[in-house]
Scaffold this motif. Structure first.
Motif, PDB file in Angstrom:
ATOM      1  N   TYR A  83       0.840  -1.193   0.000  1.00 46.89           N
ATOM      2  CA  TYR A  83       0.000   0.000   0.000  1.00 46.89           C
ATOM      3  C   TYR A  83       0.879   1.247   0.000  1.00 46.89           C
ATOM      4  CZ  TYR A  83      -4.323  -2.561   0.731  1.00 46.89           C
ATOM      5  OH  TYR A  83      -5.405  -3.397   0.560  1.00 46.89           O
ATOM      6  N   TYR A  84       0.383   2.276  -0.670  1.00 46.67           N
ATOM      7  CA  TYR A  84       1.050   3.575  -0.698  1.00 46.67           C
ATOM      8  C   TYR A  84       0.284   4.511   0.224  1.00 46.67           C
ATOM      9  CZ  TYR A  84       3.116   7.879  -2.576  1.00 46.67           C
ATOM     10  OH  TYR A  84       3.769   9.079  -2.720  1.00 46.67           O
ATOM     11  N   ILE A  85       0.989   5.162   1.144  1.00 49.24           N
ATOM     12  CA  ILE A  85       0.369   6.016   2.160  1.00 49.24           C
ATOM     13  C   ILE A  85       0.831   7.453   1.935  1.00 49.24           C
ATOM     14  CG2 ILE A  85       0.139   6.465   4.628  1.00 49.24           C
ATOM     15  CD1 ILE A  85       1.233   3.028   3.582  1.00 49.24           C
ATOM     16  N   TYR A  86      -0.087   8.406   2.046  1.00 46.68           N
ATOM     17  CA  TYR A  86       0.202   9.806   1.721  1.00 46.68           C
ATOM     18  C   TYR A  86      -0.809  10.692   2.446  1.00 46.68           C
ATOM     19  CZ  TYR A  86      -3.455   8.361  -1.532  1.00 46.68           C
ATOM     20  OH  TYR A  86      -4.592   7.830  -2.061  1.00 46.68           O
ATOM     21  N   THR A  87      -0.593  11.999   2.400  1.00 48.06           N
ATOM     22  CA  THR A  87      -1.545  12.902   3.029  1.00 48.06           C
ATOM     23  C   THR A  87      -2.712  13.168   2.087  1.00 48.06           C
ATOM     24  OG1 THR A  87      -0.475  14.900   2.176  1.00 48.06           O
ATOM     25  CG2 THR A  87       0.323  14.042   4.294  1.00 48.06           C
ATOM     26  N   PRO A  88      -3.888  13.489   2.611  1.00 46.80           N
ATOM     27  CA  PRO A  88      -5.037  13.764   1.747  1.00 46.80           C
ATOM     28  C   PRO A  88      -4.777  14.885   0.737  1.00 46.80           C
ATOM     29  CG  PRO A  88      -5.764  13.447   3.998  1.00 46.80           C
ATOM     30  CD  PRO A  88      -4.264  13.485   4.038  1.00 46.80           C
ATOM     31  N   SER A  89      -3.948  15.848   1.103  1.00 48.21           N
ATOM     32  CA  SER A  89      -3.622  16.958   0.204  1.00 48.21           C
ATOM     33  C   SER A  89      -2.555  16.591  -0.814  1.00 48.21           C
ATOM     34  CB  SER A  89      -3.135  18.162   1.016  1.00 48.21           C
ATOM     35  OG  SER A  89      -1.946  17.831   1.717  1.00 48.21           O
ATOM     36  N   LYS A  90      -1.940  15.415  -0.629  1.00 49.13           N
ATOM     37  CA  LYS A  90      -0.853  14.939  -1.486  1.00 49.13           C
ATOM     38  C   LYS A  90       0.325  15.924  -1.527  1.00 49.13           C
ATOM     39  CE  LYS A  90      -3.775  11.962  -4.312  1.00 49.13           C
ATOM     40  NZ  LYS A  90      -4.217  11.557  -5.658  1.00 49.13           N
ATOM     41  N   ILE A 123      12.905   7.012  12.127  1.00 51.30           N
ATOM     42  CA  ILE A 123      12.379   6.572  13.418  1.00 51.30           C
ATOM     43  C   ILE A 123      10.964   6.029  13.218  1.00 51.30           C
ATOM     44  CG2 ILE A 123      11.762   7.312  15.757  1.00 51.30           C
ATOM     45  CD1 ILE A 123      13.951   9.482  15.461  1.00 51.30           C
ATOM     46  N   THR A 124      10.646   4.937  13.910  1.00 45.94           N
ATOM     47  CA  THR A 124       9.316   4.350  13.805  1.00 45.94           C
ATOM     48  C   THR A 124       8.627   4.310  15.165  1.00 45.94           C
ATOM     49  OG1 THR A 124      10.009   2.040  14.167  1.00 45.94           O
ATOM     50  CG2 THR A 124      10.106   2.884  11.906  1.00 45.94           C
ATOM     51  N   THR A 125       7.298   4.261  15.114  1.00 46.62           N
ATOM     52  CA  THR A 125       6.453   4.209  16.311  1.00 46.62           C
ATOM     53  C   THR A 125       5.433   3.086  16.133  1.00 46.62           C
ATOM     54  OG1 THR A 125       4.674   5.636  15.484  1.00 46.62           O
ATOM     55  CG2 THR A 125       6.597   6.740  16.456  1.00 46.62           C
ATOM     56  N   PRO A 126       4.687   2.749  17.191  1.00 43.03           N
ATOM     57  CA  PRO A 126       3.549   1.857  16.995  1.00 43.03           C
ATOM     58  C   PRO A 126       2.582   2.452  15.973  1.00 43.03           C
ATOM     59  CG  PRO A 126       4.043   2.081  19.332  1.00 43.03           C
ATOM     60  CD  PRO A 126       4.889   3.094  18.618  1.00 43.03           C
ATOM     61  N   ALA A 127       1.901   1.593  15.234  1.00 44.45           N
ATOM     62  CA  ALA A 127       1.013   2.041  14.163  1.00 44.45           C
ATOM     63  C   ALA A 127      -0.243   2.723  14.703  1.00 44.45           C
ATOM     64  CB  ALA A 127       0.619   0.851  13.295  1.00 44.45           C
ATOM     65  N   ASN A 128      -0.772   3.660  13.917  1.00 43.92           N
ATOM     66  CA  ASN A 128      -2.092   4.207  14.197  1.00 43.92           C
ATOM     67  C   ASN A 128      -3.140   3.250  13.610  1.00 43.92           C
ATOM     68  OD1 ASN A 128      -2.200   4.716  11.427  1.00 43.92           O
ATOM     69  ND2 ASN A 128      -1.888   6.928  11.639  1.00 43.92           N
ATOM     70  N   LEU A 171       7.944  13.925  21.756  1.00 39.65           N
ATOM     71  CA  LEU A 171       7.672  14.214  20.350  1.00 39.65           C
ATOM     72  C   LEU A 171       7.645  12.962  19.471  1.00 39.65           C
ATOM     73  CD1 LEU A 171       9.948  17.362  20.090  1.00 39.65           C
ATOM     74  CD2 LEU A 171       7.451  17.352  19.870  1.00 39.65           C
ATOM     75  N   MET A 172       8.069  11.832  20.028  1.00 37.06           N
ATOM     76  CA  MET A 172       8.073  10.584  19.253  1.00 37.06           C
ATOM     77  C   MET A 172       6.781   9.815  19.506  1.00 37.06           C
ATOM     78  SD  MET A 172      12.045   9.259  19.275  1.00 37.06           S
ATOM     79  CE  MET A 172      12.153   8.992  21.051  1.00 37.06           C
ATOM     80  N   GLN A 173       5.689  10.382  19.039  1.00 37.54           N
ATOM     81  CA  GLN A 173       4.371   9.810  19.278  1.00 37.54           C
ATOM     82  C   GLN A 173       3.751   9.290  17.983  1.00 37.54           C
ATOM     83  OE1 GLN A 173       3.232   9.532  22.431  1.00 37.54           O
ATOM     84  NE2 GLN A 173       5.146  10.492  23.090  1.00 37.54           N
ATOM     85  N   THR A 174       2.885   8.304  18.099  1.00 40.91           N
ATOM     86  CA  THR A 174       2.138   7.799  16.954  1.00 40.91           C
ATOM     87  C   THR A 174       1.325   8.925  16.327  1.00 40.91           C
ATOM     88  OG1 THR A 174       1.981   5.592  17.917  1.00 40.91           O
ATOM     89  CG2 THR A 174       0.363   6.160  16.225  1.00 40.91           C
ATOM     90  N   TYR A 175       1.378   9.018  15.014  1.00 41.27           N
ATOM     91  CA  TYR A 175       0.704  10.096  14.295  1.00 41.27           C
ATOM     92  C   TYR A 175      -0.806   9.929  14.371  1.00 41.27           C
ATOM     93  CZ  TYR A 175      -0.366  13.310  10.445  1.00 41.27           C
ATOM     94  OH  TYR A 175      -0.842  14.343   9.665  1.00 41.27           O
ATOM     95  N   THR A 176      -1.494  11.017  14.711  1.00 40.72           N
ATOM     96  CA  THR A 176      -2.950  10.974  14.850  1.00 40.72           C
ATOM     97  C   THR A 176      -3.658  11.764  13.752  1.00 40.72           C
ATOM     98  OG1 THR A 176      -2.900  12.869  16.364  1.00 40.72           O
ATOM     99  CG2 THR A 176      -2.823  10.669  17.351  1.00 40.72           C
ATOM    100  N   GLY A 177      -2.902  12.371  12.851  1.00 45.86           N
ATOM    101  CA  GLY A 177      -3.510  13.126  11.764  1.00 45.86           C
ATOM    102  C   GLY A 177      -4.075  12.215  10.691  1.00 45.86           C
ATOM    103  N   GLU A 178      -4.675  12.826   9.675  1.00 49.63           N
ATOM    104  CA  GLU A 178      -5.339  12.071   8.614  1.00 49.63           C
ATOM    105  C   GLU A 178      -4.337  11.641   7.546  1.00 49.63           C
ATOM    106  OE1 GLU A 178      -9.240  12.495   5.654  1.00 49.63           O
ATOM    107  OE2 GLU A 178      -8.599  14.171   6.927  1.00 49.63           O
ATOM    108  N   LEU A 179      -4.457  10.411   7.099  1.00 46.35           N
ATOM    109  CA  LEU A 179      -3.668   9.871   6.001  1.00 46.35           C
ATOM    110  C   LEU A 179      -4.602   9.132   5.048  1.00 46.35           C
ATOM    111  CD1 LEU A 179      -0.678   8.316   7.999  1.00 46.35           C
ATOM    112  CD2 LEU A 179      -0.563  10.371   6.574  1.00 46.35           C
TER     113      LEU A 179
END
Length: 228
Positions: free
Chosen positions: A119-126, A153-158, A195-203
């Motif tokens: 899968y390819y993951i990106y922001t809604p605005s591209k 750097i990686t985090t647990p998945a959203n 600051l190393m937190q799982t991303y909660t924004g929209e993808l």
């Protein structure tokens, strides 16, 4: 893990970040594998006004030559939970952090039949966005050449990445625009960890051809990101 990405070229960076000094001069990558150890566009905490090339796969100071680098452990990614303890990263995370500019990234998925998908993951605005990295300025003792090397750097998945990356359940550390300065200037373990937190924004995401299994195929082309 984030081993495959797409990255903007110089022209896109100039249009988006014209206020920075841009010394990165490569064209867009529609897909590139970290295992190729490419040079990609970054801003580093030691030079926050510049977008420059850095090479994927962090090399600590005890790696002496390019031949040694090729054999060194897989440091394409660094887990946020252990980054202050792991030998490859603990000497660098306190002061050597940066931002990797990407257009998106690719992750594997295991289907109910057991087949591997991508899968390819990106922001809604591209638009271009940034991943958090740790870096080391590395010198090849055989040639004297010095350049920055980095790990994503990686985090647990959203929730979205838990469904996509459903075996490892990890995702890259996404640094949103309002945290970029804080990430580059953070002091001390507690401030950096916060600051190393799982991303909660929209993808957004869609299925693409299996780039993670490509062998000898040209995958740096626009249609590689097409939905299937």
């Amino acid at each position: 893990m984030c081993y495959h990405t797409s990255a903007p070229g110089r022209k896109m960076l100039e249009e988006k970040y014209g206020g920075k000094v841009i010394v990165y001069d490569k064209d867009i990558y529609f897909h590139v594998s970290g295992f190729e150890r490419p040079f990609l566009p970054v801003t580093l905490s030691g030079d926050i006004d510049t977008i420059k090339p850095a090479r994927w796969k962090l090399l600590p100071f005890w790696v002496k030559t390019e031949a040694d680098a090729a054999k060194y452990a897989n440091t394409l990614n660094a887990e946020s939970e252990s980054i202050f303890e792991k030998a490859s990263y603990k000497n660098y995370i306190g002061k050597n952090r940066g931002l990797l500019y990407v257009n998106g990234f690719y992750e594997p998925h295991s289907s109910p039949t057991g087949a591997k998908e991508n899968y390819y993951i990106y922001t809604p605005s591209k638009e271009i966005f940034t991943l958090g990295i740790v870096y080391s300025d590395w010198t090849d003792q055989a040639t004297g050449e010095t350049y920055p090397t980095f790990s994503v750097i990686t985090t647990p998945a959203n929730p979205l990445l838990e469904k996509i990356h459903n075996e490892k359940k990890r995702m890259p550390l996404i640094i949103p625009p309002d945290n970029r300065d804080a990430w580059l200037h953070a002091q001390g373990k507690d401030e950096i960890t916060e600051l190393m937190q799982t991303y909660t924004g929209e993808l957004d995401a869609h299925r693409v051809v299996r780039v993670t299994a490509a062998r000898g195929e040209d995958t740096n082309r626009p249609d590689i990101q097409d939905a299937i």
